[in-house]
Design a protein around this motif. Structure first.
Motif, PDB file in Angstrom:
ATOM      1  N   GLN A  73       0.867  -1.172   0.000  1.00  0.00           N
ATOM      2  CA  GLN A  73       0.000   0.000   0.000  1.00  0.00           C
ATOM      3  C   GLN A  73       0.904   1.222   0.000  1.00  0.00           C
ATOM      4  OE1 GLN A  73      -2.277   0.942   3.547  1.00  0.00           O
ATOM      5  NE2 GLN A  73      -3.889   1.814   2.284  1.00  0.00           N
ATOM      6  N   ASP A  74       0.711   2.088  -0.988  1.00  0.00           N
ATOM      7  CA  ASP A  74       1.498   3.312  -1.059  1.00  0.00           C
ATOM      8  C   ASP A  74       1.055   4.233   0.070  1.00  0.00           C
ATOM      9  OD1 ASP A  74       2.588   5.800  -1.620  1.00  0.00           O
ATOM     10  OD2 ASP A  74       2.521   5.470  -3.789  1.00  0.00           O
ATOM     11  N   PRO A  75       1.953   4.559   1.033  1.00  0.00           N
ATOM     12  CA  PRO A  75       1.542   5.392   2.158  1.00  0.00           C
ATOM     13  C   PRO A  75       1.193   6.824   1.755  1.00  0.00           C
ATOM     14  CG  PRO A  75       3.877   4.789   2.346  1.00  0.00           C
ATOM     15  CD  PRO A  75       3.328   4.108   1.144  1.00  0.00           C
ATOM     16  N   ALA A  76       1.696   7.292   0.612  1.00  0.00           N
ATOM     17  CA  ALA A  76       1.402   8.659   0.174  1.00  0.00           C
ATOM     18  C   ALA A  76       0.011   8.767  -0.436  1.00  0.00           C
ATOM     19  CB  ALA A  76       2.456   9.121  -0.833  1.00  0.00           C
ATOM     20  N   THR A  77      -0.426   7.727  -1.163  1.00  0.00           N
ATOM     21  CA  THR A  77      -1.708   7.804  -1.873  1.00  0.00           C
ATOM     22  C   THR A  77      -2.773   6.873  -1.303  1.00  0.00           C
ATOM     23  OG1 THR A  77      -1.084   6.087  -3.452  1.00  0.00           O
ATOM     24  CG2 THR A  77      -0.484   8.371  -4.011  1.00  0.00           C
ATOM     25  N   GLN A 134       7.135  -3.088   1.642  1.00  0.00           N
ATOM     26  CA  GLN A 134       6.278  -2.137   2.366  1.00  0.00           C
ATOM     27  C   GLN A 134       7.123  -1.264   3.293  1.00  0.00           C
ATOM     28  OE1 GLN A 134       2.770  -1.833   1.913  1.00  0.00           O
ATOM     29  NE2 GLN A 134       3.188   0.055   2.996  1.00  0.00           N
ATOM     30  N   LEU A 137       8.839   1.399   1.155  1.00  0.00           N
ATOM     31  CA  LEU A 137       7.896   2.449   0.755  1.00  0.00           C
ATOM     32  C   LEU A 137       7.621   3.416   1.907  1.00  0.00           C
ATOM     33  CD1 LEU A 137       5.168   0.633  -1.377  1.00  0.00           C
ATOM     34  CD2 LEU A 137       6.727   2.427  -2.129  1.00  0.00           C
ATOM     35  N   GLU A 138       7.425   2.891   3.113  1.00  0.00           N
ATOM     36  CA  GLU A 138       7.124   3.750   4.258  1.00  0.00           C
ATOM     37  C   GLU A 138       8.325   4.620   4.639  1.00  0.00           C
ATOM     38  OE1 GLU A 138       5.551   1.114   7.236  1.00  0.00           O
ATOM     39  OE2 GLU A 138       3.799   0.653   5.997  1.00  0.00           O
ATOM     40  N   GLU A 140      10.710   5.568   2.611  1.00  0.00           N
ATOM     41  CA  GLU A 140      10.846   6.519   1.515  1.00  0.00           C
ATOM     42  C   GLU A 140       9.828   7.663   1.665  1.00  0.00           C
ATOM     43  OE1 GLU A 140      10.017   5.001  -2.504  1.00  0.00           O
ATOM     44  OE2 GLU A 140      12.164   5.277  -2.853  1.00  0.00           O
ATOM     45  N   ASN A 141       8.600   7.335   2.045  1.00  0.00           N
ATOM     46  CA  ASN A 141       7.549   8.333   2.229  1.00  0.00           C
ATOM     47  C   ASN A 141       7.888   9.279   3.385  1.00  0.00           C
ATOM     48  OD1 ASN A 141       4.846   9.373   1.593  1.00  0.00           O
ATOM     49  ND2 ASN A 141       4.345   8.626   3.655  1.00  0.00           N
ATOM     50  N   GLU A 142       8.580   8.773   4.405  1.00  0.00           N
ATOM     51  CA  GLU A 142       8.956   9.605   5.540  1.00  0.00           C
ATOM     52  C   GLU A 142      10.249  10.386   5.281  1.00  0.00           C
ATOM     53  OE1 GLU A 142       9.131   7.032   8.962  1.00  0.00           O
ATOM     54  OE2 GLU A 142       7.121   6.272   8.582  1.00  0.00           O
ATOM     55  N   GLY A 143      10.836  10.221   4.098  1.00  0.00           N
ATOM     56  CA  GLY A 143      12.048  10.950   3.751  1.00  0.00           C
ATOM     57  C   GLY A 143      13.309  10.368   4.367  1.00  0.00           C
TER      58      GLY A 143
END
Length: 146
Positions: A73-77, A134, A137-138, A140-143
């Motif tokens: 699940q893409d955490p951004a979208t 997953q 992705l998480e 990466e989403n948190e920078g």
């Protein structure tokens, strides 16, 4: 190698050491253990040990690589779906190690009742873990990943 240092009716000291070499050049570790067991009465046992141990990395974490599909699940979208992921081993991965100690008592007043109380303390160093698609992705989403 295991050595019983003292063996009396009520007291035992045990020393053990094991060297394990795994199939990579210059890779091996030693595990050691010191144990004591006291039985001051027929119904009471007191025991303790301290030691070191290790776990070598599995081949897929050390040298494996490959692609696989996984549900993420893409955490951004918030969009779910199957994604192709790449798993790459780390040839610099070292074995994880642990220092442990424990102490315990066993009380057996009769053949129908047995009470055991144990305390364990385990400290793991260089813990080996796997980052799933997953997880990546998480992070990466948190920078936290480039």
């Amino acid at each position: 190698m295991e050595i019983d240092l003292i063996t009396l009716d009520w007291l035992e000291f045990n020393l053990a050491s094991n060297y394990s070499k795994y199939s990579l050049p210059d890779r091996g570790k030693t595990s050691n253990k010191l144990g004591i067991r006291m039985q001051p009465t027929d119904t009471l046992i007191i025991r303790a040990s301290l030691g070191t141990n290790f776990r070598a990395p599995s081949l897929d974490l050390f040298a494996g690589s490959g692609y696989y599909y996984t549900w993420v699940q893409d955490p951004a979208t918030g969009v779910n779906g199957y994604e192709k992921a790449n798993q790459v081993g780390n040839p610099d991965l070292k074995a994880e190690s642990a220092d442990q100690y424990n102490i315990g008592i066993v009380w057996s007043p009769n053949t129908k009742f047995n009470l055991s109380l144990s305390y364990y303390n385990i400290k793991i160093s260089d813990q080996i873990s796997f980052a799933s698609a997953q997880d990546v992705l998480e992070l990466e989403n948190e920078g936290l990943l480039d």
